[in-house]
Scaffold this motif. Structure first.
Motif, PDB file in Angstrom:
ATOM      1  N   SER A  62      13.660  56.235 -15.498  1.00  0.00           N
ATOM      2  CA  SER A  62      13.915  57.512 -14.833  1.00  0.00           C
ATOM      3  C   SER A  62      15.267  58.120 -15.166  1.00  0.00           C
ATOM      4  CB  SER A  62      13.798  57.348 -13.311  1.00  0.00           C
ATOM      5  OG  SER A  62      14.708  56.375 -12.837  1.00  0.00           O
ATOM      6  N   ALA A  63      16.174  57.371 -15.781  1.00  0.00           N
ATOM      7  CA  ALA A  63      17.494  57.905 -16.107  1.00  0.00           C
ATOM      8  C   ALA A  63      17.407  58.905 -17.250  1.00  0.00           C
ATOM      9  CB  ALA A  63      18.454  56.781 -16.475  1.00  0.00           C
ATOM     10  N   ARG A  64      18.405  59.773 -17.346  1.00  0.00           N
ATOM     11  CA  ARG A  64      18.483  60.699 -18.475  1.00  0.00           C
ATOM     12  C   ARG A  64      18.904  59.955 -19.736  1.00  0.00           C
ATOM     13  NH1 ARG A  64      22.088  65.812 -17.438  1.00  0.00           N
ATOM     14  NH2 ARG A  64      23.592  64.175 -16.944  1.00  0.00           N
ATOM     15  N   ALA A  65      19.921  59.096 -19.612  1.00  0.00           N
ATOM     16  CA  ALA A  65      20.411  58.323 -20.751  1.00  0.00           C
ATOM     17  C   ALA A  65      20.964  57.003 -20.233  1.00  0.00           C
ATOM     18  CB  ALA A  65      21.485  59.088 -21.514  1.00  0.00           C
ATOM     19  N   VAL A  66      20.820  55.951 -21.034  1.00  0.00           N
ATOM     20  CA  VAL A  66      21.272  54.614 -20.655  1.00  0.00           C
ATOM     21  C   VAL A  66      22.011  54.006 -21.841  1.00  0.00           C
ATOM     22  CG1 VAL A  66      20.604  52.325 -19.846  1.00  0.00           C
ATOM     23  CG2 VAL A  66      19.255  54.328 -19.167  1.00  0.00           C
ATOM     24  N   VAL A  67      23.194  53.452 -21.563  1.00  0.00           N
ATOM     25  CA  VAL A  67      23.955  52.731 -22.586  1.00  0.00           C
ATOM     26  C   VAL A  67      24.221  51.316 -22.076  1.00  0.00           C
ATOM     27  CG1 VAL A  67      26.039  52.630 -23.988  1.00  0.00           C
ATOM     28  CG2 VAL A  67      25.064  54.856 -23.355  1.00  0.00           C
ATOM     29  N   GLY A  68      23.787  50.335 -22.846  1.00  0.00           N
ATOM     30  CA  GLY A  68      24.121  48.952 -22.552  1.00  0.00           C
ATOM     31  C   GLY A  68      25.366  48.557 -23.319  1.00  0.00           C
ATOM     32  N   ALA A  84      14.262  49.045 -28.524  1.00  0.00           N
ATOM     33  CA  ALA A  84      13.817  49.842 -29.670  1.00  0.00           C
ATOM     34  C   ALA A  84      12.585  50.657 -29.287  1.00  0.00           C
ATOM     35  CB  ALA A  84      13.497  48.922 -30.851  1.00  0.00           C
ATOM     36  N   GLY A  85      12.644  51.937 -29.542  1.00  0.00           N
ATOM     37  CA  GLY A  85      11.532  52.812 -29.208  1.00  0.00           C
ATOM     38  C   GLY A  85      11.655  53.494 -27.868  1.00  0.00           C
ATOM     39  N   LEU A  86      12.597  53.043 -27.037  1.00  0.00           N
ATOM     40  CA  LEU A  86      12.823  53.710 -25.757  1.00  0.00           C
ATOM     41  C   LEU A  86      13.744  54.903 -25.961  1.00  0.00           C
ATOM     42  CD1 LEU A  86      13.336  50.770 -23.215  1.00  0.00           C
ATOM     43  CD2 LEU A  86      11.287  52.155 -23.607  1.00  0.00           C
ATOM     44  N   ARG A  87      13.327  56.058 -25.538  1.00  0.00           N
ATOM     45  CA  ARG A  87      14.120  57.270 -25.724  1.00  0.00           C
ATOM     46  C   ARG A  87      15.317  57.277 -24.787  1.00  0.00           C
ATOM     47  NH1 ARG A  87      10.869  62.741 -25.133  1.00  0.00           N
ATOM     48  NH2 ARG A  87      10.821  62.005 -22.975  1.00  0.00           N
ATOM     49  N   GLY A  88      16.467  57.674 -25.326  1.00  0.00           N
ATOM     50  CA  GLY A  88      17.663  57.828 -24.510  1.00  0.00           C
ATOM     51  C   GLY A  88      18.378  56.548 -24.177  1.00  0.00           C
TER      52      GLY A  88
END
Length: 270
Positions: A62-68, A84-88
Motif C-alpha cells: 500500500s505504500a507509495r515507495a519503499v526503500v530497504g 524484484a518485480g515489485l513496483r516502487g
C-alpha cells in the motif's frame, strides 16, 4: 559506511531466520499497532536494517515507495531478489548512520530488531530524523526483555542488559512506548528448535526448548515511536539537545551524539 557489527543470527543462518520471520507475530499485532501510529498507505517508507527484505513486500502493498537499507552485502542481495518485480521498492546497501537518501523524503522510518538497541544509537536516530518529513514517524520495534518467557531467555544470555533502563533512555528522547504481545507459530517442532537455537546460547536454547510445549512461543515486543515536529513545539515541551553516549548490547551499537524531544500532545506509555 563505517564499522558494522555482525548480526548474531540472520548473518550466519539466513535460511533459519526466514523460518523465524514466517513464524513471528502470527496474528499481525505489530503491524496493526504500527498502522495506528502511522499508516503507510500512499506513504514513503524507509526500512532500516531490512535484512533480506522480509518486511518490504508488506509495506509495498500500500505504500507509495519503499526503500530497504541493509549494510551486509549478502543480505542486501537477498533482499533485492525478494523484491524484484515489485513496483516502487528498492534496496540500498548502507548502514543506519549514513543512508544515501535525500533529506525529508520519508513519512515512516521503520527499524525492527535492528541497530536501535538503546544508548549509543544516537547517530542512527539523527539520520532517521534527517530522512523524515515534518510530521513523519520513526518507529523502532524491539523485543520486550521484561516479558516472559522469551524475555527471561534473553536476560539469561544478556545478564547486564537493563530493559527498564533502555525504556527510560527512549523516554528521555521523546519516544512513546507501546507494548505488544505476540505469538510465534511454527509449522513443525524442527523449525521451532532451529530458531531458538540461533537466538540463544546452547545452554539457554536447550532450556527454552525443554520449557516450550507444542509449536508456539509467546513473545513480547516494544514499539518506540517519535513523530518529527511539523511546527513549533509548545512551551515547556522538550527541545533538541544532546545525550551522553554509551552501549547497551555488547557489539550491537556504536557511539554518537544527538537528538529531538517529544511532539506536543503525545502520550508517554500505552
Amino acid at each position: 559506511m563505517g564499522t558494522v557489527v555482525p548480526s548474531p543470527n540472520i548473518w550466519h543462518w539466513p535460511e533459519v531466520y526466514e523460518r523465524e520471520n514466517r513464524a513471528q507475530d502470527s496474528a499481525g499485532a505489530i503491524w496493526a499497532a504500527l498502522r495506528e501510529v502511522r499508516d503507510w498507505a500512499g506513504a514513503d517508507v524507509v526500512d532500516i536494517g531490512c535484512g533480506d527484505g522480509f518486511h518490504l513486500p508488506v509495506f509495498a502493498r500500500s505504500a507509495r515507495a519503499v526503500v530497504g537499507v541493509e549494510p551486509h552485502p549478502p543480505l542486501a542481495r537477498r533482499a533485492r531478489e525478494r523484491v524484484a518485480g515489485l513496483r516502487g521498492v528498492r534496496v540500498v546497501e548502507a548502514g543506519a548512520e549514513r543512508v544515501p537518501l535525500p533529506d525529508a523524503g520519508a513519512d515512516l522510518v521503520h527499524a525492527r530488531t535492528a541497530y536501535f538497541f538503546g544508548p549509543g544509537c544516537e547517530p542512527g536516530m539523527a539520520e532517521a530524523d534527517r530522512l523524515l518529513r515534518p510530521g513523519g514517524v520513526l518507529a523502532i520495534v524491539d523485543l520486550d526483555a521484561g516479558r516472559p518467557p522469551y524475555g527471561d531467555w534473553m536476560r539469561a544470555d544478556l545478564p547486564h542488559y537493563d530493559p527498564a533502563g533502555v525504556e527510560r533512555y527512549f523516554d528521555r528522547l521523546g519516544f512513546t512506548l507501546r507494548r505488544v504481545n505476540t505469538e510465534w507459530r511454527f509449522p513443525d517442532r524442527a523449525s521451532l528448535e532451529a530458531v531458538l537455537g540461533i537466538e540463544f546460547s546452547a545452554p539457554v536454547a536447550r532450556a527454552a526448548i525443554a520449557a516450550t510445549d507444542g509449536l508456539t512461543v509467546s513473545v513480547g515486543y516494544r514499539i518506540h515511536t517519535r513523530r518529527k515536529p511539523a511546527g513549533l513545539l509548545l512551551p515547556g515541551r522538550a527541545l533538541p539537545g544532546s545525550v551522553l553516549l554509551g552501549r547497551v548490547l555488547p557489539g550491537r551499537v556504536l557511539p554518537g551524539s544527538a537528538l529531538l524531544g517529544r511532539v506536543a500532545g503525545e502520550p508517554r506509555v500505552r
